[in-house]
Design an enzyme around this catalytic site. Structure first.
Site, PDB file in Angstrom:
ATOM      1  N   HIS A 168     -58.017 -21.883  -1.732  1.00  0.00           N
ATOM      2  CA  HIS A 168     -58.527 -20.680  -1.252  1.00  0.00           C
ATOM      3  C   HIS A 168     -57.438 -19.604  -0.567  1.00  0.00           C
ATOM      4  CE1 HIS A 168     -62.318 -22.097  -2.036  1.00  0.00           C
ATOM      5  NE2 HIS A 168     -61.867 -23.460  -1.349  1.00  0.00           N
TER       6      HIS A 168
HETATM    7  C1  BDR Z   1     -62.472 -21.515   3.414  1.00  0.00           C
HETATM    8  O1  BDR Z   1     -62.932 -22.693   4.212  1.00  0.00           O
HETATM    9  C2  BDR Z   1     -62.078 -23.535   4.652  1.00  0.00           C
HETATM   10  O2  BDR Z   1     -62.331 -24.710   4.751  1.00  0.00           O
HETATM   11  C3  BDR Z   1     -61.006 -23.152   4.018  1.00  0.00           C
HETATM   12  O3  BDR Z   1     -59.770 -23.592   4.647  1.00  0.00           O
HETATM   13  C4  BDR Z   1     -60.927 -21.948   3.503  1.00  0.00           C
HETATM   14  O4  BDR Z   1     -60.351 -20.861   4.391  1.00  0.00           O
HETATM   15  C5  BDR Z   1     -62.954 -21.693   2.002  1.00  0.00           C
HETATM   16  O5  BDR Z   1     -64.437 -21.296   2.088  1.00  0.00           O
END
Ligand code: BDR
Ligand code: CA
Length: 342
Positions: A271
């Site tokens: 992500h």
């Molecule tokens: C987001 O949530 C976190 O767990 C990850 O680092 C990312 O920023 C994805 O949903």
């Protein structure tokens, strides 16, 4: 005849030189002053390494940390680890909010492990945190900055920036734009059926940032779930044969497992690194300006981001919503940049 040819080739050389100079000037002018607000986190660390390996485009002024994937002491330690691994101890790390604005804290140890960094050993980095709090750093830096000069990459819950905006609303003057990893519309959520983790962890903060009127880009699950690892993509990182490639491939190998099982995906998303890729190579992505509403009411919609992709309500367009990305282009960029690190 010869004099004429020499004259024209001289002209051509000068034109080529001018083009080079202006391309260089353009490049220099496009270098961004960037603050990365983050809760490392496996994908946050990959994002930090990508950003810190790209000094031609990104002038990382500071890393500010927030509680999110794990507690604030661990996210701050992991941010310092990423800085050490990148050989960029020149970049200060400020610790910020240890809890969300209103709701009770939640963490994502089930995905990122107890230390917030799966697949690798962690240690206490030599260089300590910078003195002072992340929220105060944001207030001081953004209020003194040249008008609309600083970009903020938000890779976790938006608590720090929201606190800064509540304390000093005039800091919007220093903000060029805010690029958020957060939200989900077409994809559905990853922490509830409709909510994405970063927004769900502090929807009130996300609403404060949205209401501030700053230029906002959202990089939601809609796009990050299209940019997936694969064996060959992880192998290409491993094949760099440097420390960064080894670390990132080990982290990703472990990190993607839960999402692959949960969603039945052939690989896992990275992500937060997509936010940095968007800043480095926006041509890898596409999206559109939409009206975004964030739900912070108790109930099944808590933390949901409602993006009016088809402009059904014809409301003001308050964010740019990224919907698609070039997965192989992303991994090629990541591999190329990590290849510059030790
Ligand atoms: C987001 O949530 C976190 O767990 C990850 O680092 C990312 O920023 C994805 O949903
Ligand atoms: Ca994150």
């Amino acid at each position: 005849m010869h004099t004429c040819r020499r004259y024209f080739s001289g002209l051509l050389r000068s034109a080529a030189l001018l083009t080079l100079l202006s391309a260089g000037a353009l490049h220099a002018a496009e270098k961004r002053d960037l603050i990365i607000d983050t809760d490392p986190g496996a994908d946050d660390v990959v994002a930090l390494l990508l950003a810190l390996a790209s000094p031609q485009e990104l002038n990382v002024l500071a890393i500010t940390t927030v509680a999110g994937n794990v507690r604030i002491d661990k996210t701050s330690r992991n941010a310092r680890l990423a800085r050490e691994w990148a050989g960029r101890e020149d970049v200060p790390v400020y610790a910020g909010a240890g809890r969300p604005l209103v709701r009770s804290p939640i963490y994502a140890e089930n995905i990122h492990g107890k230390e917030g960094l799966p697949g690798v050993d962690v240690h206490e980095p030599a260089k300590p945190l910078a003195t002072g709090n992340a929220v105060q750093y944001l207030v001081d830096t953004l209020s003194k900055a040249a008008p609309h000069s600083i970009t903020i990459a938000m890779l976790g819950p938006q608590t720090n920036l929201a606190l800064a905006l509540v304390q000093a609303p005039e800091i919007t003057q220093g903000i060029k734009e805010v690029v958020v990893m957060g939200g989900a519309h077409f994809n559905g959520g990853n922490i509830t059926p409709v909510a994405e983790f970063n927004i769900y962890a502090d929807p009130d903060a996300a609403k404060v940032v949205l209401a501030s009127g700053v230029k906002l880009t959202y990089v939601p699950l809609d796009v990050t779930h299209k940019i997936l690892t694969s064996d060959s993509r992880i192998r290409q990182l491993e094949g760099l044969n440097n420390q960064a490639g080894k670390l990132v491939s080990s982290i990703l190998n472990e990190y993607v497992k839960a999402d692959m099982i949960h969603y039945g995906l052939p690989g896992g998303p990275v992500h937060d690194a997509s936010v940095i890729a968007w800043l480095l190579k926006p041509e890898l992505f596409s999206g559109r300006s939409v009206n975004l509403v964030i739900d912070n009411r108790e109930g099944p919609g808590f933390g949901q981001t409602i993006a009016d992709w088809y402009d059904t309500l014809a409301q003001n367009k308050n964010v740019f919503w990224v919907g698609n990305g070039d997965a192989q282009g992303f991994f090629d960029l990541l591999t190329q940049r990590l290849g510059r690190l030790k």
